[in-house]
Design an enzyme around this catalytic site. Sequence first.
Site, mmCIF file in Angstrom:
data_model
loop_
_atom_site.group_PDB
_atom_site.id
_atom_site.type_symbol
_atom_site.label_atom_id
_atom_site.label_comp_id
_atom_site.label_asym_id
_atom_site.label_seq_id
_atom_site.Cartn_x
_atom_site.Cartn_y
_atom_site.Cartn_z
ATOM 1 N N ASP A 107 0.867 -1.173 0.000
ATOM 2 C CA ASP A 107 0.000 0.000 0.000
ATOM 3 C C ASP A 107 0.910 1.230 0.000
ATOM 4 O O ASP A 107 2.105 1.132 0.300
ATOM 5 C CB ASP A 107 -0.896 -0.042 1.242
ATOM 6 N N GLY A 108 0.333 2.381 -0.302
ATOM 7 C CA GLY A 108 1.147 3.592 -0.357
ATOM 8 C C GLY A 108 1.165 4.359 0.949
ATOM 9 O O GLY A 108 2.127 4.300 1.723
#
Length: 365
Positions: A208-209
Amino acid sequence: MQPEEPRERHKPGPGAETAAAPRWEEAKTFYDNLTPKKKPKSPKPQNAVTIAVSSRALFRMDEEQRIYTEQGVEDYVRYQLEHENEPFSPGPAFPFVKALEAVNSRLRELYPDGEDLFDIVLVTNNHAQVGVRLINSINHYDLFIERFCMTGGNSPICYLKAYHTNLYLSADAEKVQEAIDEGIAAATVFSPSRDVAVSQTQLRVAFDGDAVLFSDESERIVKAHGLDRFFEHEKAHENKPLAQGPLKGFLEALGRLQKKFYSKGLRLECPIRTYLVTARSAASSGARALKTLRSWGLETDEALFLAGAPKGPLLEKIRPHIFFDDQMFHVAGAQEMGTVAAHVPYGVAQTSPRTAATKQVPPAQ
């Protein structure tokens, strides 16, 4: 009484040394066959990408954990000793570790004397008496794990920096939170709801970012002011890199090893592949994420912008060995689709930073 004359020492006759040589060679061959096959040399910790994994992330220890919880440590240790010749079943981090070893095999082929390798450390607060069963299990599956850290009931977190740890994986959410608080990349690993085949030759890692690779700056704006203000903020700050998140260093380490293959002209055949899987929208907020990676000198092989759609179906197609996310909602969705998901307890999305994932996993050994 006269002392005895000293006896003359026996001197081997001509040819005796030649006759003894074949017998020595036979004996050497016999004992060599009894010796386990020589394993590759471990790299120096400061040169390696060190992955510390807990025993209950690497192996399934459900029955042992039940005994520990219900009957106490003495019965737990006794049970382990009585079953020390029975290998544990593979746990959620097992395919990930096997993939690390597959990458190491390729690196050793290309760089026989190189030490830019993955180094796996088994980290557990088990007592040393349990070590024999863990060693037997590692040898049973032919895993190359030479470094152990067994702390006899004490937290192992204080040792992680001494091992030059790049990533710590555990089934114990509290230990993971301790590691995050110490600035160490860490995640709580969860078993998938069903088994899905993963690549045996290519390590696949999905991130995920926000609050994983990047800081939680943008998530704070969403929580405080809503999506519209978030989109405005991202557009206005498109060229300002986000601050780093807890797993930025691990992506950096993966990139360093990827470049070892690129320099040999093997970019398309690289046995490491990375993915950015984010709820961001590409049009409204994706550019800042990609420009942030570029400013760090990093990249992911694939970037998937889902604009709020569930991540599970995409992860089912990717089939990563591990997926990192800061929100349990996405971790649970990945589990349902057969992905080994890991929760990163960092950032404003944690309703209770120290207990966000604790309810999902019992205390680990």
